[in-house]
Design a protein around this motif. Structure first.
Motif, mmCIF file in Angstrom:
data_model
loop_
_atom_site.group_PDB
_atom_site.id
_atom_site.type_symbol
_atom_site.label_atom_id
_atom_site.label_comp_id
_atom_site.label_asym_id
_atom_site.label_seq_id
_atom_site.Cartn_x
_atom_site.Cartn_y
_atom_site.Cartn_z
ATOM 1 N N GLU A 310 64.879 16.566 58.089
ATOM 2 C CA GLU A 310 65.618 17.830 58.360
ATOM 3 C C GLU A 310 65.597 17.845 60.000
ATOM 4 O O GLU A 310 64.598 17.323 60.603
ATOM 5 C CB GLU A 310 64.804 18.915 58.085
ATOM 6 N N ASN A 311 66.572 18.325 60.475
ATOM 7 C CA ASN A 311 66.781 18.364 62.103
ATOM 8 C C ASN A 311 66.096 19.724 62.375
ATOM 9 O O ASN A 311 65.924 20.646 61.841
ATOM 10 C CB ASN A 311 68.263 18.471 62.480
ATOM 11 N N PRO A 312 65.559 19.471 63.691
ATOM 12 C CA PRO A 312 65.098 20.940 64.411
ATOM 13 C C PRO A 312 65.827 21.898 64.403
ATOM 14 O O PRO A 312 67.283 21.777 64.411
ATOM 15 C CB PRO A 312 64.597 20.067 65.700
ATOM 16 N N ASP A 313 65.341 23.054 64.475
ATOM 17 C CA ASP A 313 66.347 24.302 64.427
ATOM 18 C C ASP A 313 66.341 24.903 65.800
ATOM 19 O O ASP A 313 65.402 25.357 66.401
ATOM 20 C CB ASP A 313 65.601 25.475 63.463
ATOM 21 N N ILE A 314 67.596 24.601 66.348
ATOM 22 C CA ILE A 314 67.691 24.943 67.779
ATOM 23 C C ILE A 314 67.764 26.528 67.996
ATOM 24 O O ILE A 314 67.138 27.056 68.788
ATOM 25 C CB ILE A 314 69.067 24.411 68.363
ATOM 26 N N LEU A 315 68.458 27.438 67.014
ATOM 27 C CA LEU A 315 68.425 28.688 67.252
ATOM 28 C C LEU A 315 67.063 29.218 67.331
ATOM 29 O O LEU A 315 66.574 29.823 68.093
ATOM 30 C CB LEU A 315 69.386 29.304 66.196
ATOM 31 N N ALA A 316 66.462 28.890 65.942
ATOM 32 C CA ALA A 316 65.155 29.624 65.879
ATOM 33 C C ALA A 316 64.040 29.198 67.068
ATOM 34 O O ALA A 316 63.248 29.844 67.625
ATOM 35 C CB ALA A 316 64.230 28.844 64.868
ATOM 36 N N GLY A 317 64.254 27.845 67.636
ATOM 37 C CA GLY A 317 63.670 27.434 68.845
ATOM 38 C C GLY A 317 63.743 28.215 69.980
ATOM 39 O O GLY A 317 62.904 28.559 70.895
ATOM 40 N N VAL A 318 65.169 28.612 70.231
ATOM 41 C CA VAL A 318 65.413 29.354 71.575
ATOM 42 C C VAL A 318 64.434 30.822 71.262
ATOM 43 O O VAL A 318 64.235 31.422 72.360
ATOM 44 C CB VAL A 318 66.843 29.248 71.698
ATOM 45 N N ALA A 319 64.875 31.238 69.842
ATOM 46 C CA ALA A 319 64.356 32.653 69.820
ATOM 47 C C ALA A 319 62.765 32.702 70.020
ATOM 48 O O ALA A 319 62.466 33.835 70.211
ATOM 49 C CB ALA A 319 64.890 33.127 68.387
ATOM 50 N N ALA A 320 62.416 31.824 69.620
ATOM 51 C CA ALA A 320 60.534 31.852 69.885
ATOM 52 C C ALA A 320 60.245 31.652 71.142
ATOM 53 O O ALA A 320 58.922 31.670 71.390
ATOM 54 C CB ALA A 320 60.366 30.941 68.940
ATOM 55 N N LEU A 321 61.030 31.492 71.928
ATOM 56 C CA LEU A 321 60.492 31.136 73.449
ATOM 57 C C LEU A 321 59.900 32.144 74.087
ATOM 58 O O LEU A 321 60.299 33.490 73.645
ATOM 59 C CB LEU A 321 61.576 30.651 74.373
ATOM 60 N N ALA A 322 58.790 32.171 74.918
ATOM 61 C CA ALA A 322 58.135 33.307 75.502
ATOM 62 C C ALA A 322 59.126 33.939 76.274
ATOM 63 O O ALA A 322 58.968 35.382 76.553
ATOM 64 C CB ALA A 322 56.954 32.705 76.121
ATOM 65 N N ARG A 323 59.973 33.208 76.967
ATOM 66 C CA ARG A 323 60.846 33.902 77.988
ATOM 67 C C ARG A 323 62.181 33.660 77.433
ATOM 68 O O ARG A 323 63.137 32.746 77.962
ATOM 69 C CB ARG A 323 60.681 33.291 79.448
ATOM 70 N N ARG A 324 62.457 34.399 76.450
ATOM 71 C CA ARG A 324 63.751 33.854 75.460
ATOM 72 C C ARG A 324 64.887 34.674 76.241
ATOM 73 O O ARG A 324 64.853 35.816 76.728
ATOM 74 C CB ARG A 324 63.623 34.274 74.264
ATOM 75 N N PRO A 325 66.180 34.134 75.953
ATOM 76 C CA PRO A 325 67.431 34.813 76.452
ATOM 77 C C PRO A 325 67.669 35.755 75.354
ATOM 78 O O PRO A 325 67.028 35.767 74.340
ATOM 79 C CB PRO A 325 68.428 33.616 76.576
ATOM 80 N N PHE A 326 68.928 36.661 75.598
ATOM 81 C CA PHE A 326 69.409 37.199 74.369
ATOM 82 C C PHE A 326 70.148 36.203 73.538
ATOM 83 O O PHE A 326 70.858 35.544 73.961
ATOM 84 C CB PHE A 326 70.601 38.324 75.052
ATOM 85 N N VAL A 327 69.773 36.050 72.306
ATOM 86 C CA VAL A 327 70.245 34.977 71.442
ATOM 87 C C VAL A 327 71.335 35.389 70.324
ATOM 88 O O VAL A 327 71.046 36.370 69.565
ATOM 89 C CB VAL A 327 68.952 34.293 70.501
ATOM 90 N N VAL A 328 72.393 34.673 70.409
ATOM 91 C CA VAL A 328 73.469 34.996 69.409
ATOM 92 C C VAL A 328 73.661 33.826 68.649
ATOM 93 O O VAL A 328 73.994 32.621 69.095
ATOM 94 C CB VAL A 328 74.978 35.166 70.190
#
Length: 429
Positions: A310-328
Protein backbone atom coordinates in the motif's frame (compact mmCIF):
# COMPACT_ATOMS: atom_id res chain seq x y z
CA UNK A 1 -19.76 30.74 -12.65
CA UNK A 2 -19.11 34.06 -11.00
CA UNK A 3 -22.16 35.79 -9.64
CA UNK A 4 -23.35 39.00 -11.25
CA UNK A 5 -22.10 40.97 -8.23
CA UNK A 6 -18.65 39.41 -8.50
CA UNK A 7 -18.54 40.04 -12.25
CA UNK A 8 -19.42 43.71 -11.75
CA UNK A 9 -16.57 44.10 -9.29
CA UNK A 10 -14.20 42.90 -12.00
CA UNK A 11 -15.62 44.28 -15.28
CA UNK A 12 -17.59 47.37 -14.21
CA UNK A 13 -16.46 50.35 -16.24
CA UNK A 14 -13.92 48.33 -18.27
CA UNK A 15 -13.67 49.43 -21.92
CA UNK A 16 -13.67 46.25 -23.99
CA UNK A 17 -13.09 46.17 -27.73
CA UNK A 18 -14.69 42.97 -29.02
CA UNK A 19 -13.33 41.64 -32.29
CA UNK A 20 -15.54 39.14 -34.13
CA UNK A 21 -14.03 37.04 -36.92
CA UNK A 22 -15.74 34.80 -39.45
CA UNK A 23 -17.24 31.43 -38.58
CA UNK A 24 -20.55 29.90 -37.57
CA UNK A 25 -19.75 30.68 -33.91
CA UNK A 26 -20.02 34.41 -34.67
CA UNK A 27 -23.64 34.34 -33.56
CA UNK A 28 -22.50 33.59 -29.99
CA UNK A 29 -20.74 36.95 -29.90
CA UNK A 30 -24.18 38.58 -29.76
CA UNK A 31 -24.87 36.99 -26.38
CA UNK A 32 -21.32 37.79 -25.30
CA UNK A 33 -21.94 41.51 -25.90
CA UNK A 34 -25.07 41.36 -23.77
CA UNK A 35 -23.33 39.50 -20.94
CA UNK A 36 -20.36 41.87 -20.95
CA UNK A 37 -22.69 44.85 -20.71
CA UNK A 38 -24.66 43.13 -17.93
CA UNK A 39 -21.34 42.77 -16.09
CA UNK A 40 -20.84 46.53 -16.30
CA UNK A 41 -18.38 46.72 -19.20
CA UNK A 42 -18.55 49.24 -22.03
CA UNK A 43 -18.33 47.35 -25.32
CA UNK A 44 -17.47 48.39 -28.85
CA UNK A 45 -17.48 45.86 -31.69
CA UNK A 46 -15.25 45.41 -34.71
CA UNK A 47 -16.25 42.85 -37.35
CA UNK A 48 -14.06 41.25 -39.96
CA UNK A 49 -15.51 41.10 -43.47
CA UNK A 50 -16.23 37.39 -43.05
CA UNK A 51 -17.92 37.91 -39.67
CA UNK A 52 -20.33 40.40 -41.29
CA UNK A 53 -21.47 37.55 -43.57
CA UNK A 54 -22.75 35.68 -40.52
CA UNK A 55 -24.11 38.49 -38.30
CA UNK A 56 -24.92 42.02 -39.43
CA UNK A 57 -23.31 45.13 -37.92
CA UNK A 58 -26.80 46.40 -37.08
CA UNK A 59 -27.31 43.51 -34.65
CA UNK A 60 -24.14 44.34 -32.72
CA UNK A 61 -24.95 48.05 -32.79
CA UNK A 62 -28.32 47.38 -31.17
CA UNK A 63 -26.75 45.16 -28.50
CA UNK A 64 -23.73 47.35 -27.71
CA UNK A 65 -25.38 50.75 -28.07
CA UNK A 66 -22.31 51.86 -30.04
CA UNK A 67 -21.48 52.20 -33.75
CA UNK A 68 -19.89 49.07 -35.23
CA UNK A 69 -16.73 49.23 -37.34
CA UNK A 70 -15.82 46.69 -40.00
CA UNK A 71 -13.31 48.30 -42.36
CA UNK A 72 -10.23 50.47 -42.57
CA UNK A 73 -11.71 52.51 -45.40
CA UNK A 74 -14.66 54.08 -43.60
CA UNK A 75 -14.06 57.66 -44.74
CA UNK A 76 -16.18 59.32 -42.04
CA UNK A 77 -14.50 57.42 -39.19
CA UNK A 78 -10.99 57.56 -40.62
CA UNK A 79 -11.05 61.30 -41.24
CA UNK A 80 -9.87 61.61 -37.63
CA UNK A 81 -7.79 58.39 -37.67
CA UNK A 82 -10.65 56.47 -36.10
CA UNK A 83 -8.75 53.18 -35.90
CA UNK A 84 -6.10 54.79 -33.69
CA UNK A 85 -8.81 56.36 -31.54
CA UNK A 86 -10.32 52.91 -31.01
CA UNK A 87 -6.91 51.44 -30.24
CA UNK A 88 -6.33 54.08 -27.55
CA UNK A 89 -9.87 53.73 -26.19
CA UNK A 90 -9.65 49.98 -25.53
CA UNK A 91 -8.55 48.82 -22.08
CA UNK A 92 -8.85 45.20 -23.16
CA UNK A 93 -9.22 43.56 -26.58
CA UNK A 94 -11.21 40.34 -26.79
CA UNK A 95 -11.48 38.36 -30.03
CA UNK A 96 -14.40 35.91 -29.96
CA UNK A 97 -14.64 33.90 -32.05
CA UNK A 98 -11.06 33.93 -33.27
CA UNK A 99 -10.55 31.97 -36.49
CA UNK A 100 -7.33 30.16 -37.43
CA UNK A 101 -6.75 32.90 -40.03
CA UNK A 102 -6.99 35.75 -37.50
CA UNK A 103 -4.73 33.91 -35.05
CA UNK A 104 -2.15 33.39 -37.81
CA UNK A 105 -2.24 37.04 -38.89
CA UNK A 106 -1.89 38.25 -35.31
CA UNK A 107 1.06 35.91 -34.70
CA UNK A 108 2.89 37.20 -37.77
CA UNK A 109 2.10 40.87 -37.22
CA UNK A 110 -0.06 41.38 -40.31
CA UNK A 111 -2.31 44.46 -40.40
CA UNK A 112 -4.53 43.51 -43.33
CA UNK A 113 -7.87 44.65 -41.90
CA UNK A 114 -9.24 46.88 -39.16
CA UNK A 115 -9.14 44.23 -36.42
CA UNK A 116 -5.50 43.20 -36.89
CA UNK A 117 -4.47 46.84 -37.33
CA UNK A 118 -6.12 47.74 -34.02
CA UNK A 119 -4.34 44.89 -32.25
CA UNK A 120 -0.97 46.12 -33.49
CA UNK A 121 -1.76 49.74 -32.66
CA UNK A 122 -3.03 49.08 -29.12
CA UNK A 123 -1.16 48.37 -25.90
CA UNK A 124 -4.29 46.83 -24.33
CA UNK A 125 -4.11 43.20 -23.08
CA UNK A 126 -5.38 40.68 -25.62
CA UNK A 127 -7.71 37.74 -24.90
CA UNK A 128 -8.45 35.24 -27.67
CA UNK A 129 -11.34 32.76 -27.73
CA UNK A 130 -10.68 30.36 -30.63
CA UNK A 131 -13.33 28.59 -32.70
CA UNK A 132 -12.52 26.30 -35.61
CA UNK A 133 -12.57 22.73 -36.88
CA UNK A 134 -10.81 20.32 -34.53
CA UNK A 135 -8.11 19.46 -37.10
CA UNK A 136 -7.46 23.14 -37.79
CA UNK A 137 -6.99 23.70 -34.06
CA UNK A 138 -4.68 20.68 -33.74
CA UNK A 139 -2.60 21.58 -36.80
CA UNK A 140 1.06 22.28 -36.03
CA UNK A 141 0.87 25.70 -37.71
CA UNK A 142 -2.05 26.81 -35.52
CA UNK A 143 -0.41 25.53 -32.35
CA UNK A 144 2.84 27.32 -33.26
CA UNK A 145 0.90 30.56 -33.77
CA UNK A 146 -0.86 30.09 -30.43
CA UNK A 147 2.49 29.54 -28.71
CA UNK A 148 3.86 32.76 -30.24
CA UNK A 149 0.89 34.80 -29.06
CA UNK A 150 1.03 33.29 -25.58
CA UNK A 151 4.73 34.16 -25.35
CA UNK A 152 3.75 37.78 -26.05
CA UNK A 153 1.22 37.80 -23.22
CA UNK A 154 -2.03 36.95 -25.02
CA UNK A 155 -4.52 34.95 -22.93
CA UNK A 156 -6.43 32.11 -24.59
CA UNK A 157 -9.93 31.33 -23.37
CA UNK A 158 -10.70 27.85 -24.65
CA UNK A 159 -11.39 26.29 -27.00
CA UNK A 160 -13.97 23.96 -25.54
CA UNK A 161 -14.47 20.35 -26.63
CA UNK A 162 -17.74 18.99 -28.01
CA UNK A 163 -19.96 18.76 -31.06
CA UNK A 164 -19.15 21.03 -33.98
CA UNK A 165 -21.51 22.60 -36.49
CA UNK A 166 -20.34 19.85 -38.84
CA UNK A 167 -21.00 16.23 -37.72
CA UNK A 168 -17.77 15.94 -35.72
CA UNK A 169 -16.79 16.31 -32.10
CA UNK A 170 -13.56 17.45 -30.47
CA UNK A 171 -11.60 20.49 -29.27
CA UNK A 172 -12.26 23.66 -31.26
CA UNK A 173 -15.63 24.98 -30.11
CA UNK A 174 -16.00 28.53 -28.88
CA UNK A 175 -16.40 28.73 -25.12
CA UNK A 176 -19.90 29.60 -24.03
CA UNK A 177 -20.34 33.37 -23.48
CA UNK A 178 -20.78 32.98 -19.72
CA UNK A 179 -17.47 31.06 -19.56
CA UNK A 180 -15.69 33.83 -21.50
CA UNK A 181 -17.08 36.42 -19.08
CA UNK A 182 -15.96 34.24 -16.15
CA UNK A 183 -12.47 34.07 -17.63
CA UNK A 184 -12.28 37.83 -18.05
CA UNK A 185 -13.64 38.33 -14.54
CA UNK A 186 -10.88 36.07 -13.20
CA UNK A 187 -8.36 38.39 -14.84
CA UNK A 188 -9.94 41.63 -13.59
CA UNK A 189 -12.05 40.67 -10.59
CA UNK A 190 -11.13 40.78 -6.89
CA UNK A 191 -8.21 38.46 -6.14
CA UNK A 192 -9.63 36.19 -3.46
CA UNK A 193 -6.30 34.42 -2.90
CA UNK A 194 -3.94 37.39 -3.08
CA UNK A 195 -0.93 36.70 -0.86
CA UNK A 196 -1.96 33.09 -0.21
CA UNK A 197 0.26 30.08 -0.86
CA UNK A 198 -1.61 27.30 -2.64
CA UNK A 199 -0.21 23.83 -3.19
CA UNK A 200 -1.85 21.63 -5.84
CA UNK A 201 -1.10 18.03 -6.79
CA UNK A 202 -2.31 16.79 -10.16
CA UNK A 203 -2.19 13.87 -12.56
CA UNK A 204 -1.61 10.15 -12.05
CA UNK A 205 1.26 8.35 -10.38
CA UNK A 206 3.12 5.48 -12.03
CA UNK A 207 4.55 2.54 -10.11
CA UNK A 208 7.24 0.61 -11.96
CA UNK A 209 7.00 -3.18 -12.33
CA UNK A 210 10.19 -3.48 -14.37
CA UNK A 211 12.17 -1.08 -16.59
CA UNK A 212 9.41 -1.03 -19.27
CA UNK A 213 6.13 -1.67 -17.43
CA UNK A 214 4.23 0.16 -14.72
CA UNK A 215 0.94 0.33 -12.83
CA UNK A 216 -0.93 3.57 -13.50
CA UNK A 217 -4.34 5.07 -14.11
CA UNK A 218 -6.14 7.14 -16.73
CA UNK A 219 -5.90 10.55 -15.09
CA UNK A 220 -4.91 13.23 -17.62
CA UNK A 221 -4.09 15.86 -14.97
CA UNK A 222 -6.33 18.41 -16.71
CA UNK A 223 -8.51 19.10 -13.69
CA UNK A 224 -5.56 19.64 -11.36
CA UNK A 225 -3.79 21.88 -13.87
CA UNK A 226 -7.02 23.86 -14.32
CA UNK A 227 -7.27 24.27 -10.52
CA UNK A 228 -3.67 25.51 -10.40
CA UNK A 229 -4.40 28.03 -13.17
CA UNK A 230 -7.58 29.23 -11.47
CA UNK A 231 -5.74 29.70 -8.17
CA UNK A 232 -3.00 31.70 -9.91
CA UNK A 233 -5.66 33.87 -11.57
CA UNK A 234 -6.99 34.62 -8.09
CA UNK A 235 -3.61 36.01 -7.04
CA UNK A 236 -2.19 32.98 -5.22
CA UNK A 237 1.43 31.90 -5.16
CA UNK A 238 0.87 28.44 -6.65
CA UNK A 239 3.12 25.38 -6.50
CA UNK A 240 2.03 22.44 -8.65
CA UNK A 241 3.29 18.90 -7.99
CA UNK A 242 2.56 17.02 -11.22
CA UNK A 243 2.59 13.34 -11.97
CA UNK A 244 3.63 12.08 -15.44
CA UNK A 245 1.47 14.15 -17.80
CA UNK A 246 2.01 16.03 -21.07
CA UNK A 247 0.41 19.36 -20.19
CA UNK A 248 1.67 22.92 -20.39
CA UNK A 249 2.41 24.55 -17.04
CA UNK A 250 -0.16 27.32 -16.38
CA UNK A 251 1.23 30.88 -16.40
CA UNK A 252 2.59 32.03 -13.06
CA UNK A 253 2.69 28.50 -11.58
CA UNK A 254 5.84 26.83 -10.20
CA UNK A 255 5.90 23.16 -11.23
CA UNK A 256 7.61 20.10 -9.75
CA UNK A 257 7.46 16.84 -11.74
CA UNK A 258 7.28 13.46 -10.01
CA UNK A 259 6.48 9.91 -11.08
CA UNK A 260 5.58 7.64 -8.17
CA UNK A 261 3.27 8.06 -5.19
CA UNK A 262 6.22 8.16 -2.80
CA UNK A 263 7.90 10.87 -4.88
CA UNK A 264 4.66 12.85 -4.87
CA UNK A 265 4.31 12.47 -1.11
CA UNK A 266 7.86 13.67 -0.54
CA UNK A 267 7.31 16.74 -2.76
CA UNK A 268 3.94 17.57 -1.18
CA UNK A 269 5.02 17.11 2.44
CA UNK A 270 8.09 19.27 1.88
CA UNK A 271 5.80 22.16 0.88
CA UNK A 272 2.58 21.55 2.83
CA UNK A 273 3.42 23.27 6.13
CA UNK A 274 4.41 26.41 4.27
CA UNK A 275 1.11 26.48 2.36
CA UNK A 276 -2.21 28.08 3.25
CA UNK A 277 -4.29 25.72 1.09
CA UNK A 278 -3.56 22.24 -0.25
CA UNK A 279 -5.74 20.91 -3.09
CA UNK A 280 -5.07 17.22 -3.69
CA UNK A 281 -6.42 16.76 -7.22
CA UNK A 282 -3.94 14.02 -8.13
CA UNK A 283 -5.13 10.47 -8.76
CA UNK A 284 -2.52 8.83 -6.54
CA UNK A 285 -2.04 5.10 -7.01
CA UNK A 286 -3.09 3.10 -3.95
CA UNK A 287 -0.59 0.29 -4.43
CA UNK A 288 2.92 -0.33 -5.75
CA UNK A 289 4.83 -3.54 -6.55
CA UNK A 290 6.70 -4.91 -3.56
CA UNK A 291 9.78 -5.32 -5.73
CA UNK A 292 10.81 -3.73 -9.04
CA UNK A 293 12.39 -6.26 -11.39
CA UNK A 294 15.83 -5.05 -12.53
CA UNK A 295 15.23 -6.37 -16.06
CA UNK A 296 12.21 -6.79 -18.32
CA UNK A 297 10.04 -9.66 -17.16
CA UNK A 298 9.62 -12.43 -19.75
CA UNK A 299 6.60 -14.61 -20.40
CA UNK A 300 7.08 -18.18 -19.21
CA UNK A 301 3.79 -19.71 -20.28
CA UNK A 302 2.16 -19.24 -16.90
CA UNK A 303 0.51 -16.57 -14.78
CA UNK A 304 2.46 -13.71 -13.24
CA UNK A 305 1.76 -12.89 -9.62
CA UNK A 306 2.61 -9.43 -8.31
CA UNK A 307 2.88 -8.69 -4.62
CA UNK A 308 1.63 -5.16 -3.95
CA UNK A 309 2.30 -2.84 -1.02
CA UNK A 310 0.00 0.00 0.00
CA UNK A 311 1.22 3.50 -0.88
CA UNK A 312 1.34 6.25 1.75
CA UNK A 313 -1.78 8.38 2.09
CA UNK A 314 -0.80 11.90 1.05
CA UNK A 315 -4.10 13.60 1.89
CA UNK A 316 -4.31 12.11 5.37
CA UNK A 317 -0.66 12.95 5.94
CA UNK A 318 -1.17 16.62 5.12
CA UNK A 319 -4.37 16.80 7.19
CA UNK A 320 -2.51 15.34 10.21
CA UNK A 321 0.23 17.99 10.24
CA UNK A 322 0.48 20.15 13.35
CA UNK A 323 0.62 23.25 11.12
CA UNK A 324 -1.76 22.03 8.48
CA UNK A 325 -3.12 24.05 5.58
CA UNK A 326 -6.78 24.13 4.57
CA UNK A 327 -7.06 20.67 2.96
CA UNK A 328 -9.22 19.87 -0.08
CA UNK A 329 -9.35 16.34 -1.43
CA UNK A 330 -10.75 14.78 -4.58
CA UNK A 331 -12.69 11.55 -4.83
CA UNK A 332 -13.00 9.78 -8.18
CA UNK A 333 -15.72 7.14 -7.92
CA UNK A 334 -17.63 4.84 -10.25
CA UNK A 335 -20.63 4.41 -7.91
CA UNK A 336 -22.12 5.68 -4.64
CA UNK A 337 -20.23 8.92 -5.20
CA UNK A 338 -21.59 10.99 -2.34
CA UNK A 339 -21.47 8.15 0.20
CA UNK A 340 -17.88 7.19 -0.54
CA UNK A 341 -16.71 10.81 -0.77
CA UNK A 342 -18.27 11.78 2.56
CA UNK A 343 -16.67 8.76 4.23
CA UNK A 344 -13.30 9.81 2.81
CA UNK A 345 -13.84 13.38 4.06
CA UNK A 346 -14.45 12.14 7.61
CA UNK A 347 -11.82 9.40 7.65
CA UNK A 348 -9.01 11.65 6.44
CA UNK A 349 -10.19 14.74 8.36
CA UNK A 350 -10.40 16.96 5.29
CA UNK A 351 -11.99 20.41 5.13
CA UNK A 352 -13.63 19.83 1.75
CA UNK A 353 -13.81 17.08 -0.84
CA UNK A 354 -14.64 17.40 -4.53
CA UNK A 355 -16.24 14.21 -5.80
CA UNK A 356 -16.84 13.18 -9.39
CA UNK A 357 -17.82 10.15 -11.40
CA UNK A 358 -15.13 8.49 -13.51
CA UNK A 359 -15.31 5.93 -16.30
CA UNK A 360 -17.52 5.71 -19.39
CA UNK A 361 -16.51 9.15 -20.65
CA UNK A 362 -16.68 10.88 -17.26
CA UNK A 363 -13.86 12.58 -15.37
CA UNK A 364 -10.58 10.95 -16.41
CA UNK A 365 -9.07 11.96 -19.76
CA UNK A 366 -12.03 14.22 -20.62
CA UNK A 367 -12.17 17.97 -21.20
CA UNK A 368 -15.33 18.41 -19.11
CA UNK A 369 -16.29 17.38 -15.61
CA UNK A 370 -18.99 17.76 -12.98
CA UNK A 371 -18.43 17.92 -9.25
CA UNK A 372 -20.09 17.48 -5.88
CA UNK A 373 -18.31 19.71 -3.36
CA UNK A 374 -18.89 18.24 0.10
CA UNK A 375 -18.14 19.66 3.52
CA UNK A 376 -19.15 18.28 6.91
CA UNK A 377 -22.35 20.29 6.87
CA UNK A 378 -23.39 20.67 3.26
CA UNK A 379 -23.08 19.82 -0.38
CA UNK A 380 -22.89 21.92 -3.53
CA UNK A 381 -23.36 20.64 -7.05
CA UNK A 382 -21.43 22.05 -10.01
CA UNK A 383 -22.99 21.10 -13.33
CA UNK A 384 -20.98 19.57 -16.16
CA UNK A 385 -18.70 22.18 -17.73
CA UNK A 386 -15.27 22.74 -19.25
CA UNK A 387 -12.68 21.85 -16.59
CA UNK A 388 -11.17 25.34 -16.42
CA UNK A 389 -14.58 26.96 -16.02
CA UNK A 390 -15.36 24.39 -13.33
CA UNK A 391 -12.01 24.98 -11.63
CA UNK A 392 -12.72 28.71 -11.42
CA UNK A 393 -16.00 28.00 -9.64
CA UNK A 394 -14.32 25.49 -7.34
CA UNK A 395 -11.40 27.76 -6.42
CA UNK A 396 -13.77 30.64 -5.67
CA UNK A 397 -15.68 28.41 -3.24
CA UNK A 398 -12.48 27.03 -1.67
CA UNK A 399 -11.22 30.59 -1.08
CA UNK A 400 -14.50 31.49 0.58
CA UNK A 401 -14.50 28.40 2.82
CA UNK A 402 -10.84 28.80 3.79
CA UNK A 403 -11.41 32.44 4.73
CA UNK A 404 -14.46 31.50 6.79
CA UNK A 405 -12.45 28.87 8.68
CA UNK A 406 -9.60 31.31 9.34
CA UNK A 407 -12.11 33.80 10.72
CA UNK A 408 -13.55 31.15 13.03
CA UNK A 409 -16.81 30.76 11.13
CA UNK A 410 -16.43 27.07 10.35
CA UNK A 411 -17.08 26.20 6.74
CA UNK A 412 -19.60 28.97 6.16
CA UNK A 413 -23.24 29.11 7.16
CA UNK A 414 -24.41 28.98 3.56
CA UNK A 415 -23.21 25.37 3.22
CA UNK A 416 -25.77 24.17 5.74
CA UNK A 417 -28.38 24.13 3.03
CA UNK A 418 -28.63 22.22 -0.22
CA UNK A 419 -27.57 24.58 -2.97
CA UNK A 420 -29.38 24.68 -6.30
CA UNK A 421 -27.33 23.05 -9.07
CA UNK A 422 -25.90 25.36 -11.71
CA UNK A 423 -28.06 24.92 -14.80
CA UNK A 424 -26.54 23.01 -17.67
CA UNK A 425 -26.63 24.94 -20.95
CA UNK A 426 -27.06 23.67 -24.46
CA UNK A 427 -23.66 23.94 -26.14
CA UNK A 428 -22.93 24.43 -29.81
CA UNK A 429 -19.86 25.80 -31.47
Amino acid sequence: MASQHEARNGLAGLRILLGVSGGIAAYKACELVRRLRDAGAEVRVVLTANAARFVTPLTFQALSGQPVRSGLWDEAAEAAMGHLELAHWAQHIVIAPASADVIARLAHGFATDLLTTLCLASEAPLAIAPAMNLRMWAHAATQANVAVLRSRGAVFLGPAEGRMAEPESGPGRLLEPHDIVAGLTALYGPKRLAGKRVLVSAGPTYEDIDPVRFIGNRSSGRMGFAVAQAAAEQGANVQLVAGPVHLTTPPGVARVDVRSAREMREAVMARAEGSDIYIGAAAVGDFRPHEIAPHKLKKNGGALTLSLDENPDILAGVAALARRPFVVGFAAETQNIETYARAKLERKKLDLIAANRVGEGHGFDACENEILLISRDGIERFARADKLALARQLVARIAEKAQAKNEGRGTGSESRRKLVPVRARTRTR
